[in-house]
Design a protein around this motif. Structure first.
Motif, PDB file in Angstrom:
ATOM      1  N   PRO A 170       0.798  -1.230   0.000  1.00  0.00           N
ATOM      2  CA  PRO A 170       0.000   0.000   0.000  1.00  0.00           C
ATOM      3  C   PRO A 170       0.830   1.280   0.000  1.00  0.00           C
ATOM      4  O   PRO A 170       0.312   2.347  -0.322  1.00  0.00           O
ATOM      5  CB  PRO A 170      -0.845  -0.123   1.275  1.00  0.00           C
ATOM      6  N   TRP A 171       2.109   1.175   0.351  1.00  0.00           N
ATOM      7  CA  TRP A 171       2.981   2.345   0.301  1.00  0.00           C
ATOM      8  C   TRP A 171       3.462   2.644  -1.118  1.00  0.00           C
ATOM      9  O   TRP A 171       3.802   3.780  -1.454  1.00  0.00           O
ATOM     10  CB  TRP A 171       4.186   2.149   1.208  1.00  0.00           C
ATOM     11  N   ASN A 172       3.545   1.609  -1.934  1.00  0.00           N
ATOM     12  CA  ASN A 172       4.026   1.746  -3.308  1.00  0.00           C
ATOM     13  C   ASN A 172       3.628   0.475  -4.047  1.00  0.00           C
ATOM     14  O   ASN A 172       4.144  -0.602  -3.758  1.00  0.00           O
ATOM     15  CB  ASN A 172       5.541   1.930  -3.332  1.00  0.00           C
TER      16      ASN A 172
ATOM     17  N   TRP B 257       7.643  -4.317   6.237  1.00  0.00           N
ATOM     18  CA  TRP B 257       7.570  -3.624   4.951  1.00  0.00           C
ATOM     19  C   TRP B 257       6.264  -2.868   4.756  1.00  0.00           C
ATOM     20  O   TRP B 257       6.180  -2.003   3.880  1.00  0.00           O
ATOM     21  CB  TRP B 257       7.768  -4.634   3.825  1.00  0.00           C
ATOM     22  N   CYS B 258       5.255  -3.173   5.555  1.00  0.00           N
ATOM     23  CA  CYS B 258       3.984  -2.446   5.452  1.00  0.00           C
ATOM     24  C   CYS B 258       3.803  -1.416   6.561  1.00  0.00           C
ATOM     25  O   CYS B 258       2.789  -0.713   6.590  1.00  0.00           O
ATOM     26  CB  CYS B 258       2.820  -3.436   5.467  1.00  0.00           C
ATOM     27  N   GLY B 259       4.745  -1.341   7.484  1.00  0.00           N
ATOM     28  CA  GLY B 259       4.663  -0.338   8.538  1.00  0.00           C
ATOM     29  C   GLY B 259       3.646  -0.637   9.609  1.00  0.00           C
ATOM     30  O   GLY B 259       2.981   0.266  10.120  1.00  0.00           O
ATOM     31  N   ILE B 260       3.513  -1.926   9.989  1.00  0.00           N
ATOM     32  CA  ILE B 260       2.593  -2.299  11.068  1.00  0.00           C
ATOM     33  C   ILE B 260       3.350  -3.094  12.122  1.00  0.00           C
ATOM     34  O   ILE B 260       4.555  -3.340  12.006  1.00  0.00           O
ATOM     35  CB  ILE B 260       1.387  -3.116  10.541  1.00  0.00           C
ATOM     36  N   VAL B 261       2.630  -3.532  13.155  1.00  0.00           N
ATOM     37  CA  VAL B 261       3.204  -4.319  14.239  1.00  0.00           C
ATOM     38  C   VAL B 261       2.903  -5.789  14.000  1.00  0.00           C
ATOM     39  O   VAL B 261       1.778  -6.141  13.606  1.00  0.00           O
ATOM     40  CB  VAL B 261       2.613  -3.890  15.604  1.00  0.00           C
TER      41      VAL B 261
ATOM     42  N   ALA C 274      -0.596  -8.447   6.160  1.00  0.00           N
ATOM     43  CA  ALA C 274       0.038  -7.165   6.462  1.00  0.00           C
ATOM     44  C   ALA C 274      -0.562  -6.035   5.638  1.00  0.00           C
ATOM     45  O   ALA C 274      -0.830  -4.941   6.151  1.00  0.00           O
ATOM     46  CB  ALA C 274       1.543  -7.265   6.215  1.00  0.00           C
ATOM     47  N   ALA C 275      -0.771  -6.286   4.348  1.00  0.00           N
ATOM     48  CA  ALA C 275      -1.300  -5.238   3.477  1.00  0.00           C
ATOM     49  C   ALA C 275      -2.697  -4.811   3.899  1.00  0.00           C
ATOM     50  O   ALA C 275      -3.033  -3.619   3.891  1.00  0.00           O
ATOM     51  CB  ALA C 275      -1.310  -5.731   2.028  1.00  0.00           C
ATOM     52  N   LEU C 276      -3.543  -5.762   4.284  1.00  0.00           N
ATOM     53  CA  LEU C 276      -4.918  -5.430   4.673  1.00  0.00           C
ATOM     54  C   LEU C 276      -4.952  -4.601   5.953  1.00  0.00           C
ATOM     55  O   LEU C 276      -5.778  -3.692   6.092  1.00  0.00           O
ATOM     56  CB  LEU C 276      -5.723  -6.716   4.855  1.00  0.00           C
ATOM     57  N   VAL C 277      -4.060  -4.899   6.886  1.00  0.00           N
ATOM     58  CA  VAL C 277      -3.993  -4.101   8.114  1.00  0.00           C
ATOM     59  C   VAL C 277      -3.473  -2.705   7.807  1.00  0.00           C
ATOM     60  O   VAL C 277      -4.043  -1.694   8.249  1.00  0.00           O
ATOM     61  CB  VAL C 277      -3.106  -4.798   9.166  1.00  0.00           C
ATOM     62  N   ALA C 278      -2.402  -2.614   7.030  1.00  0.00           N
ATOM     63  CA  ALA C 278      -1.819  -1.308   6.717  1.00  0.00           C
ATOM     64  C   ALA C 278      -2.775  -0.438   5.920  1.00  0.00           C
ATOM     65  O   ALA C 278      -2.841   0.780   6.119  1.00  0.00           O
ATOM     66  CB  ALA C 278      -0.514  -1.499   5.939  1.00  0.00           C
TER      67      ALA C 278
ATOM     68  N   PHE D   6       2.511   5.169  14.890  1.00  0.00           N
ATOM     69  CA  PHE D   6       3.263   4.646  13.764  1.00  0.00           C
ATOM     70  C   PHE D   6       2.766   5.234  12.454  1.00  0.00           C
ATOM     71  O   PHE D   6       1.609   5.653  12.338  1.00  0.00           O
ATOM     72  CB  PHE D   6       3.156   3.121  13.726  1.00  0.00           C
ATOM     73  N   PRO D   7       3.632   5.284  11.443  1.00  0.00           N
ATOM     74  CA  PRO D   7       3.224   5.877  10.149  1.00  0.00           C
ATOM     75  C   PRO D   7       2.197   5.021   9.424  1.00  0.00           C
ATOM     76  O   PRO D   7       2.080   3.822   9.664  1.00  0.00           O
ATOM     77  CB  PRO D   7       4.545   5.931   9.370  1.00  0.00           C
TER      78      PRO D   7
END
Length: 518
Positions: free
Chosen positions: A161-163, A202-206, A176-180, A505-506
């Motif tokens: 989702p960041w890129n 890589w997705c910026g989550i915990v 990870a992507a669905l949470v982010a 977090f971002p």
């Protein structure tokens, strides 16, 4: 399904493969002895075995349309509502598609399992529902869970989702992507070498890989029984702690778990003071040749020192065996997974627990008739594992397993004087998804070497959490905190203290539109 008596020719062929020289008289005698044993198998077929419970109504759901799945992170959409109240009430949860949900298709990212529908709930699914969670679908993952990238899933690449041109990591990339992307509040991911922590980073989550055996693996597609972990993912530490509290504890089916294990009040422990916390940054976790990015190393070092503002002391430490951890993991994972997952058809033998015979039948049948449908990652695993077994008879698997206590002791010795170890979760930011026409070598390169820091702790079983600690060139960076085995609560507490220091977090810069997919 009865066991049919072997024909004399079948026994002769088996004897030849085993290197046995048997006369016709011997073969006839052995066949008669086998016939005397077969009634036991018929009796076993008739008996009823205990199995994990399945409760709460559900509908099969549907495969999402591409326009509603811009990251390709969903495999299946459904709606399983849990209890009216509980610690997860009001929270939506995605379950990785390696986890059995009764009545809902499960492919584990593979053509070979397409059409398989489990007839029971994994223990963790029952626990999520009992805790009030609302399961809204199955998250896509890498083909049979053996990839650190996010392009081997049979439904197509899972995008960051960041890129959108970047990988989310694997194998729990969809989770990870669905949470982010804020499609769900929480998710469950698997981890045999970093498959939960890498995509979380890589997705910026915990994401937390708990102590080995903390969360029951019953009903989850296995890779290698000594490496298998399953755990929680979320946008903050409190959410991860709540999901862990709901799913942890022994279930009586999983031999990975010690008897009598119960979940701790992880959410309540987050409020406890950090105390005299000592954090050790592991030198060997930084500066990996041909892997580490200087910007990632710098971001993680700067982030670790922020814990001093929470009252912790932060120092450096050298743990030389850490640099051998990935090699030990490799020797275990390739031969072990070839034996347990492929030769053993997801079940293998010689362990006490629940054997999913429906999955065994579906997978072994497809593997026998359609082996070409395996992804290149698993073809490599199979070729490597079979070669080692055939020519070295398990020697290197055994040598690697004998080294696990040495590696674990190196971490234990450092942790005897500290609360957590710190290092980059993944030494580089998210890599580019290879194009469809990429060479085999290029495609495979995008699935490997992400786990140099994560894999060692899948081997030793220490709890390890990744928390976002910065952004480099528009992509998230993760700080990994590792603690003593069964000290998961303290690991989360340190992660929460870090979260408080950075003020949250971002998140990806903007929601992804339906037309943004390349």
């Amino acid at each position: 399904m009865p066991v049919h008596p072997p024909a004399a020719d079948q026994l002769r062929q088996i004897a030849e493969r085993c290197g046995l020289s048997l006369s016709e008289e011997d073969l006839s005698a052995y066949r008669n002895l086998i016939l005397d044993l077969l009634p036991a198998y018929t009796q076993v077929e008739r008996m009823a075995a205990p199995r994990p419970a399945t409760s709460r109504p559900r509908t099969p759901g549907h495969r999402p349309a591409p326009e509603t799945n811009p990251l390709n992170a969903w495999y299946w959409r459904c709606s399983l509502r849990g209890a009216d109240d509980g610690p997860l009430a009001g929270r939506t949860v995605a379950i990785k598609d390696s986890v059995a949900v009764a009545g809902v298709p499960m492919a584990n990212g593979s053509h070979l399992l397409e059409g398989h529908v489990p007839d029971f709930d994994a223990t963790l699914v029952t626990r999520v529902l009992d805790a009030g969670g609302h399961i809204v679908g199955k998250a896509a993952g890498e083909d049979l869970g053996f990839s650190g990238g996010s392009h081997t899933c049979h439904t197509g690449p899972i995008r960051n989702p960041w890129n959108l041109a970047r990988s989310v990591g694997g194998s729990s990339g969809g989770s990870a992507a669905l949470v982010a992307h804020r499609d769900v509040d929480l998710a469950v991911g698997g981890d045999q070498g970093g498959s939960l922590r890498e995509p979380a980073s890589w997705c910026g989550i915990v994401g937390l890989k708990g102590t080995y055996g903390l969360v029951p693996y019953t009903g989850v597609f296995p890779l290698e029984i000594t490496l298998d972990h399953i755990g929680p993912m979320g946008r903050d530490v409190a959410g991860v702690a709540a999901l862990l509290e709901a799913i942890a504890g022994t279930d009586g089916f999983d031999p990975r778990q010690p008897p009598g294990l119960v979940a701790e009040p992880y959410t309540r422990s987050l409020a406890e003071p950090l105390g005299q916390c000592r954090v050790l940054m592991v030198d060997e976790g930084f500066g990996w040749p041909a892997a580490s990015q200087d910007a990632v190393d710098e971001a993680v070092r700067d982030a670790a020192y922020l814990l001093e503002k929470a009252g912790a002391s932060v120092e450096r430490v050298s743990i030389p065996p850490h640099r051998s951890g990935y090699d030990i993991w490799t020797a275990i994972a390739y031969e072990g997974a070839a034996q347990h997952m492929l030769r053993g058809g997801t079940c293998g033998t010689n362990w006490k627990g629940y054997y999913d015979t429906a999955l065994l039948g579906r997978f072994t049948g497809a593997l026998r008739t359609r082996p070409q449908d395996l992804p290149s990652t698993v073809k490599l695993l199979w070729l490597m594992g079979e070669y080692l077994t055939e020519h070295y008879h398990g020697r290197y698997y055994a040598l690697a397993q004998n080294l696990v206590p040495v590696l674990a002791r190196a971490y234990d010795d450092a942790l005897a004087e500290a609360d957590v170890l710190a290092m980059p979760t993944v030494p580089m930011t998210a890599t580019t998804i290879p194009p469809p026409d990429a060479s085999l070598e290029e495609s495979m390169a995008a699935t490997m070497r992400m786990g140099v820091n994560t894999a060692p702790f899948s081997v030793t079983g220490h709890p390890a959490v990744t928390v976002p600690c910065g952004v480099c060139d528009g992509l998230p960076v993760g700080l990994m905190l590792v603690g003593k085995r069964w000290d998961d609560a303290r690991v989360l507490r340190v992660a929460r203290a870090f979260e408080e220091r950075v003020g949250g977090f971002p998140t990806p810069p903007a929601p992804i539109s339906d037309t943004a997919r390349p």
